[in-house]
Design an enzyme around this catalytic site. Sequence first.
Site, mmCIF file in Angstrom:
data_model
loop_
_atom_site.group_PDB
_atom_site.id
_atom_site.type_symbol
_atom_site.label_atom_id
_atom_site.label_comp_id
_atom_site.label_asym_id
_atom_site.label_seq_id
_atom_site.Cartn_x
_atom_site.Cartn_y
_atom_site.Cartn_z
ATOM 1 C CG ASN A 46 9.500 30.701 9.868
ATOM 2 O OD1 ASN A 46 10.233 31.612 9.488
ATOM 3 N ND2 ASN A 46 8.251 30.580 9.454
ATOM 4 N N GLY A 48 10.182 26.398 4.590
ATOM 5 C CA GLY A 48 10.641 26.462 3.202
ATOM 6 C C GLY A 48 12.142 26.281 3.035
ATOM 7 N NE ARG A 69 7.020 37.392 8.494
ATOM 8 C CZ ARG A 69 6.476 37.998 7.493
ATOM 9 N NH1 ARG A 69 6.528 39.314 7.430
ATOM 10 N NH2 ARG A 69 5.879 37.342 6.535
ATOM 11 C CB SER A 173 14.983 35.193 -8.307
ATOM 12 O OG SER A 173 14.348 34.759 -9.485
ATOM 13 C CE1 TYR A 233 10.595 36.762 -5.083
ATOM 14 C CE2 TYR A 233 11.212 35.988 -7.274
ATOM 15 C CZ TYR A 233 11.256 35.862 -5.896
ATOM 16 O OH TYR A 233 11.972 34.826 -5.332
ATOM 17 C CE LYS A 237 14.195 37.194 -4.149
ATOM 18 N NZ LYS A 237 14.718 36.914 -2.824
ATOM 19 C CB VAL A 270 11.592 25.891 -4.524
ATOM 20 C CG1 VAL A 270 11.863 24.804 -3.497
ATOM 21 C CG2 VAL A 270 12.902 26.388 -5.130
HETATM 22 P P1 NDP Z 1 8.426 30.760 1.950
HETATM 23 O O1 NDP Z 1 7.305 31.673 1.706
HETATM 24 O O2 NDP Z 1 8.171 29.342 2.289
HETATM 25 O O3 NDP Z 1 9.376 31.343 3.110
HETATM 26 C C1 NDP Z 1 9.691 32.686 3.174
HETATM 27 C C2 NDP Z 1 10.313 32.942 4.524
HETATM 28 O O4 NDP Z 1 10.654 34.342 4.620
HETATM 29 C C3 NDP Z 1 9.347 32.650 5.693
HETATM 30 O O5 NDP Z 1 10.074 32.099 6.754
HETATM 31 C C4 NDP Z 1 8.858 34.039 6.050
HETATM 32 O O6 NDP Z 1 8.433 34.178 7.403
HETATM 33 C C5 NDP Z 1 10.138 34.827 5.847
HETATM 34 N N1 NDP Z 1 9.911 36.279 5.833
HETATM 35 C C6 NDP Z 1 9.150 37.014 5.005
HETATM 36 N N2 NDP Z 1 9.192 38.316 5.352
HETATM 37 C C7 NDP Z 1 10.024 38.401 6.434
HETATM 38 C C8 NDP Z 1 10.476 39.448 7.267
HETATM 39 N N3 NDP Z 1 10.086 40.720 7.075
HETATM 40 N N4 NDP Z 1 11.345 39.158 8.262
HETATM 41 C C9 NDP Z 1 11.764 37.894 8.475
HETATM 42 N N5 NDP Z 1 11.332 36.841 7.752
HETATM 43 C C10 NDP Z 1 10.490 37.100 6.741
HETATM 44 O O7 NDP Z 1 9.320 30.894 0.646
HETATM 45 P P2 NDP Z 1 10.601 30.136 0.074
HETATM 46 O O8 NDP Z 1 11.186 29.247 1.085
HETATM 47 O O9 NDP Z 1 10.237 29.615 -1.237
HETATM 48 O O10 NDP Z 1 11.558 31.399 -0.185
HETATM 49 C C11 NDP Z 1 12.801 31.588 0.438
HETATM 50 C C12 NDP Z 1 13.641 32.499 -0.425
HETATM 51 O O11 NDP Z 1 13.859 31.891 -1.704
HETATM 52 C C13 NDP Z 1 13.011 33.869 -0.720
HETATM 53 O O12 NDP Z 1 13.985 34.869 -0.663
HETATM 54 C C14 NDP Z 1 12.520 33.704 -2.148
HETATM 55 O O13 NDP Z 1 12.411 34.932 -2.815
HETATM 56 C C15 NDP Z 1 13.603 32.823 -2.728
HETATM 57 N N6 NDP Z 1 13.199 32.126 -3.945
HETATM 58 C C16 NDP Z 1 12.191 31.198 -3.900
HETATM 59 C C17 NDP Z 1 11.806 30.556 -5.068
HETATM 60 C C18 NDP Z 1 10.746 29.508 -5.084
HETATM 61 O O14 NDP Z 1 10.477 28.959 -6.177
HETATM 62 N N7 NDP Z 1 10.121 29.177 -3.963
HETATM 63 C C19 NDP Z 1 12.437 30.878 -6.365
HETATM 64 C C20 NDP Z 1 13.491 31.861 -6.290
HETATM 65 C C21 NDP Z 1 13.842 32.454 -5.113
HETATM 66 P P3 NDP Z 1 6.888 33.903 7.838
HETATM 67 O O15 NDP Z 1 6.750 32.415 7.986
HETATM 68 O O16 NDP Z 1 6.771 34.644 9.123
HETATM 69 O O17 NDP Z 1 6.009 34.441 6.749
#
Ligand code: NDP
Length: 314
Positions: A46, A48, A69, A173, A233, A237, A270
Amino acid sequence: MTGKKEKSSEKREKRLQEISLLRTIPYSDHQRWWSEETLAVVTGANRGIGFEIARQLAGHGLTVILTSRDTGVGIEAAKVLQEGGFNVDVHQLNILDEESVSEFTKWIKEKYGGVDILVNNAGVNYNIGSGNSMEFAKQVIDTNYYGTKNMVKAMIPFMRPSAAGARIVNVSSRLGKLNGRRSRIEDEALREKLSNLETLSEELIDNMVSTFLQQVEDNTWQSGGWPQKFTDYAVSKLAVNLYSMLMANQLAERPEGGKIYINCYCPGWVKTAMTGWSGNISAEHAADTGVWLALLPNKEVTGKLFAERRELKL
Ligand code: NDP
């Protein structure tokens, strides 16, 4: 600007240019094994990086299931892509809720018969900047590791056999790199066991995260030899990377045509809600390696960890 700062800013600029260049390299027609019948599921799509992965996969002509979710938020996000003319469907999915996962797999089976690509993107992190609080350690381990594992287990039976093979991409990560230079577990004997496919097991990974969570509860984790930065974290990972390595080995045993390739990647640092928008690359750039891995024509690649320049890290 001091010489050192100038140099690192030049380096960052060069890296961004390299990533931009990579993103313009198209897949040639003969490499395209997918079509609009190819179905990709993206978790946490939804917003990111997940939203971008969904957008880019749909842009390559696949059918994408955007999962979220929160049902309403998912529908709104999907609408943006649908209005752009993409083949995108939407469904509620909380990777930590057994009922939600089971309802989702049932829906997939009934509506589509199966999936070809699973992108485990959903994740959480509660540390920003130099903070290293363990307040949400259980939630971080549960979501990032157990949630990802739940999805892999739940979806494998629904992954469609094909000549190209099905694919699982875990958004992970480099902080969870087993032998990372700056952030790794100190116990050499455990590292050795975890790095060897003869001794690596699901039980060993589960035990490692349970020991960590127990030490968090007892407030003894600081002397436990865990990674020093974004500790919970990094442990979550690390577990994802190890589990992917283990699964890659098991899935390689499947007969030709029924193979599933599983890889992890680190999207870089990011600009998303997770980093308080303090990262240095956009979600669009960060999604690229995940999409590249999901569509990789080279089927031999499995059980690896890649970084945002599509380079190997493990
Ligand atoms: P965001 O916080 O923007 O997005 C995280 C997403 O995960 C949201 O859609 C959130 O939903 C969803 N989420 C969390 N918990 C659940 C759950 N129990 N069930 C379903 N969905 C869930 O983060 P990013 O886009 O940055 O992160 C995306 C991935 O990239 C993650 O795995 C993160 O660990 C990884 N990552 C990100 C980095 C960064 O610098 N941003 C660096 C390295 C890895 P909701 O909107 O409902 O909260």
